[in-house]
Design a protein around this motif. Sequence first.
Motif: not given
Length: 148
Positions: A18-31, A91-101
Motif C-alpha cells: 500500500v505504501d507503494i501502490l495504495g493510491d488511485r493513480w499508481s494502480l491506474l498507471i500500472v493497469r 498482474f494477478p493483483v490488477i486482475v483480482a481488483l478488476r474481477q472484484w470490481g
Amino acid sequence: MPRPVAIDAEPCPVARCVDILGDRWSLLIVRDAFDGVRRFGDFQRGLRMARNILSDRLHKLVEAGILALQPASDGSAYQEYVLTPRGEKLFPVIVALRQWGEQQLFASGERHSLLLDLRTQRPVPFMQPVAEDGRVLAPDATVVRKTA
C-alpha cells in the motif's frame, strides 16, 4: 502525532504494498502499463491527470522497481516506461481488483470492460485463493503468522 513506520521496518506485506501502490493513480498507471501505454503523454491523456502528479507517481514506481525507463522503441528521442519483471508480477493483483470490481461495483447488465484470454477470447476465470489440495480458501480458513 506518531511518525509513520518506515517501509523497510513495516512487518506487514500488505502495508508495504500500500505504501507503494495504495493510491488511485499508481494502480491506474500500472493497469495502463499492462494495456501497453508507455509514454508520459499517453498516460496523461488516458488518465487525465495533472503532469506534476503523474511525474511524481511515475518516479515512485520507477524507484520501487515496478517500472523502468528505456529509450523509445520507435527510435525517437522520447523515453518509455515499461513494466519490469517485478512490475509484471503485479498482474494477478490488477486482475483480482478488476474481477472484484466487475462483481461488486456494476449492476447486472451494466456495460464494463472484460479481461479476455487472448488465445480463446473467453473471459479470464475468477481468481481465488486455493489450498495445496485445490480447495477454495475462505477468509476464515486462513491465519496470519508472523515470521521470525
